[in-house]
Design a protein around this motif. Structure first.
Motif, mmCIF file in Angstrom:
data_model
loop_
_atom_site.group_PDB
_atom_site.id
_atom_site.type_symbol
_atom_site.label_atom_id
_atom_site.label_comp_id
_atom_site.label_asym_id
_atom_site.label_seq_id
_atom_site.Cartn_x
_atom_site.Cartn_y
_atom_site.Cartn_z
ATOM 1 N N LEU A 87 9.221 -12.857 15.007
ATOM 2 C CA LEU A 87 9.252 -12.289 16.110
ATOM 3 C C LEU A 87 9.493 -11.093 16.495
ATOM 4 C CD1 LEU A 87 7.340 -12.494 19.292
ATOM 5 C CD2 LEU A 87 9.752 -13.738 19.205
ATOM 6 N N LEU A 88 10.273 -10.727 16.418
ATOM 7 C CA LEU A 88 11.400 -9.605 16.412
ATOM 8 C C LEU A 88 10.647 -8.187 15.262
ATOM 9 C CD1 LEU A 88 14.790 -10.759 16.355
ATOM 10 C CD2 LEU A 88 13.608 -9.607 18.335
ATOM 11 N N GLY A 89 10.228 -9.066 14.065
ATOM 12 C CA GLY A 89 10.140 -7.992 13.137
ATOM 13 C C GLY A 89 8.611 -7.164 13.703
ATOM 14 N N MET A 90 7.757 -8.602 13.541
ATOM 15 C CA MET A 90 6.350 -8.453 14.706
ATOM 16 C C MET A 90 6.271 -6.867 15.655
ATOM 17 S SD MET A 90 4.040 -11.621 14.362
ATOM 18 C CE MET A 90 2.773 -10.983 16.301
ATOM 19 N N ASN A 96 5.936 2.030 15.026
ATOM 20 C CA ASN A 96 5.426 3.041 14.435
ATOM 21 C C ASN A 96 3.939 3.901 14.940
ATOM 22 O OD1 ASN A 96 7.681 2.877 12.729
ATOM 23 N ND2 ASN A 96 6.567 2.029 11.332
ATOM 24 N N SER A 97 3.057 2.186 16.043
ATOM 25 C CA SER A 97 2.274 3.051 15.984
ATOM 26 C C SER A 97 1.591 2.853 17.542
ATOM 27 C CB SER A 97 0.847 1.705 15.434
ATOM 28 O OG SER A 97 1.692 0.289 15.877
ATOM 29 N N SER A 98 2.691 2.012 18.453
ATOM 30 C CA SER A 98 1.894 1.535 19.668
ATOM 31 C C SER A 98 2.925 1.874 20.486
ATOM 32 C CB SER A 98 1.305 0.307 19.973
ATOM 33 O OG SER A 98 0.458 -0.085 19.141
ATOM 34 N N GLY A 99 4.607 1.527 20.116
ATOM 35 C CA GLY A 99 5.448 1.893 20.512
ATOM 36 C C GLY A 99 5.807 0.781 21.847
ATOM 37 N N LYS A 100 6.325 1.376 22.647
ATOM 38 C CA LYS A 100 6.180 0.281 23.801
ATOM 39 C C LYS A 100 5.415 -0.379 24.483
ATOM 40 C CE LYS A 100 10.559 0.749 25.291
ATOM 41 N NZ LYS A 100 12.214 -0.686 24.613
ATOM 42 N N VAL A 101 4.327 -0.029 24.342
ATOM 43 C CA VAL A 101 2.730 -1.498 25.157
ATOM 44 C C VAL A 101 2.449 -2.168 23.600
ATOM 45 C CG1 VAL A 101 0.366 -0.661 24.839
ATOM 46 C CG2 VAL A 101 1.741 1.178 25.799
ATOM 47 N N GLY A 102 2.895 -2.061 22.618
ATOM 48 C CA GLY A 102 2.190 -2.980 21.742
ATOM 49 C C GLY A 102 3.495 -4.260 21.463
ATOM 50 N N SER A 105 2.658 -5.487 24.912
ATOM 51 C CA SER A 105 1.642 -6.682 24.168
ATOM 52 C C SER A 105 1.830 -8.306 23.691
ATOM 53 C CB SER A 105 0.547 -5.821 23.063
ATOM 54 O OG SER A 105 -0.637 -6.709 22.947
ATOM 55 N N ILE A 106 2.871 -7.835 23.073
ATOM 56 C CA ILE A 106 2.915 -9.255 21.850
ATOM 57 C C ILE A 106 4.214 -9.998 22.947
ATOM 58 C CG2 ILE A 106 4.645 -10.146 20.561
ATOM 59 C CD1 ILE A 106 4.628 -7.325 19.107
ATOM 60 N N ILE A 107 4.724 -9.629 23.669
ATOM 61 C CA ILE A 107 4.930 -10.847 24.788
ATOM 62 C C ILE A 107 4.401 -11.250 26.255
ATOM 63 C CG2 ILE A 107 7.005 -10.451 26.922
ATOM 64 C CD1 ILE A 107 8.664 -7.684 25.291
ATOM 65 N N LEU A 134 15.168 -10.513 23.086
ATOM 66 C CA LEU A 134 15.243 -11.679 22.478
ATOM 67 C C LEU A 134 15.315 -12.058 24.415
ATOM 68 C CD1 LEU A 134 17.587 -13.663 19.851
ATOM 69 C CD2 LEU A 134 15.335 -13.595 20.137
ATOM 70 N N TYR A 135 16.274 -11.333 25.405
ATOM 71 C CA TYR A 135 16.232 -11.462 26.598
ATOM 72 C C TYR A 135 14.680 -11.026 27.113
ATOM 73 C CZ TYR A 135 17.826 -11.044 31.503
ATOM 74 O OH TYR A 135 18.001 -11.421 32.559
ATOM 75 N N LYS A 136 14.362 -10.021 26.403
ATOM 76 C CA LYS A 136 13.664 -9.678 27.505
ATOM 77 C C LYS A 136 12.214 -10.946 27.541
ATOM 78 C CE LYS A 136 13.646 -4.585 26.748
ATOM 79 N NZ LYS A 136 12.437 -3.690 25.854
ATOM 80 N N VAL A 137 12.128 -11.631 26.201
ATOM 81 C CA VAL A 137 11.168 -12.465 24.743
ATOM 82 C C VAL A 137 11.931 -13.811 26.340
ATOM 83 C CG1 VAL A 137 10.513 -14.171 23.297
ATOM 84 C CG2 VAL A 137 10.765 -11.121 22.878
#
Length: 209
Positions: A87-90, A96-102, A105-107, A134-137
């Motif tokens: 998860l952290l790796g994703m 590199n591609s989406s920054g905070k937006v990416g 999106s995962i969260i 991890l806290y955010k998740v």
């Protein structure tokens, strides 16, 4: 449903981790019963706590958690099972591609699932970034009122120390305690048992024993 399966650690081993394929031992019968009861309550819409499952490697923690998720899929319920390291790796890859937006999106995808399994918490390398992420998740899952199952090889105290923020506050651990009931899985390691069996079969096939 495909979106949630895509996020999960779905491979041949995961797909075989079901209650139907459960191999009973003297140590894991209660774990099987717990899994069945958890799924029945969850699927019937009854209130149920999440689980924080700790124990030595190879005692069946991940199999149990994946079996629960596969039961959700079988009943057309949304669920995600993913190792914390993956998860952290994703999330890191999205920088590199989406920054905070990416990252969001995962969260948000995690928030959409009805049940989330975070597998092998504590295996990941601890950094200030990983601790904050991890806290955010965990907080996102909690605020969405979704159920969480966590597996870890660490003891409760070890996990608390591992999740400490740089200011020494146990925010993430405290949130997990609010969301999950702790339980310890004991027994012989399936991995060690498997190595012994493979060794015996290997020498038998060679006609040495």
């Amino acid at each position: 449903m495909s979106k949630f399966i895509a996020y999960s650690n779905v491979d041949g081993k995961f797909e075989l981790s079901t209650f139907e394929n459960w191999e009973f031992t003297k140590d894991n019968e209660k774990l099987y019963t717990l899994g069945q009861a958890f799924c029945n309550k969850f699927l019937s819409g009854q209130t149920i706590e999440g689980l924080l499952i700790n124990g030595d490697p190879g005692v069946g923690k991940s199999y149990f958690a994946y079996a629960v998720v596969n039961e959700m899929y079988k009943n057309n319920r949304t669920a995600i099972a993913i190792s914390v390291e993956n998860l952290l790796g994703m999330i890191k890859e999205t920088f590199n591609s989406s920054g905070k937006v990416g990252e969001m999106s995962i969260i948000n995808t995690l928030r959409e699932a009805s049940l989330i399994v975070l597998d092998d918490l504590g295996v990941e390398v601890k950094t200030e970034w990983s601790t904050k992420t991890l806290y955010k998740v965990i907080e996102a899952i909690n605020s969405a009122n979704k159920k969480l199952i966590i597996t870890t090889n660490m003891t409760t105290e070890q996990l608390k120390q591992h999740l400490l923020s740089s200011d020494g506050v146990a925010r993430t651990f405290n949130r997990i305690q609010e969301m999950c009931v702790p339980m310890t899985v004991k027994g012989d390691s399936w991995r060690t048992k498997g190595v012994r069996e493979r060794k015996t079969n290997f020498f038998k096939d060679l006609g040495v024993i």
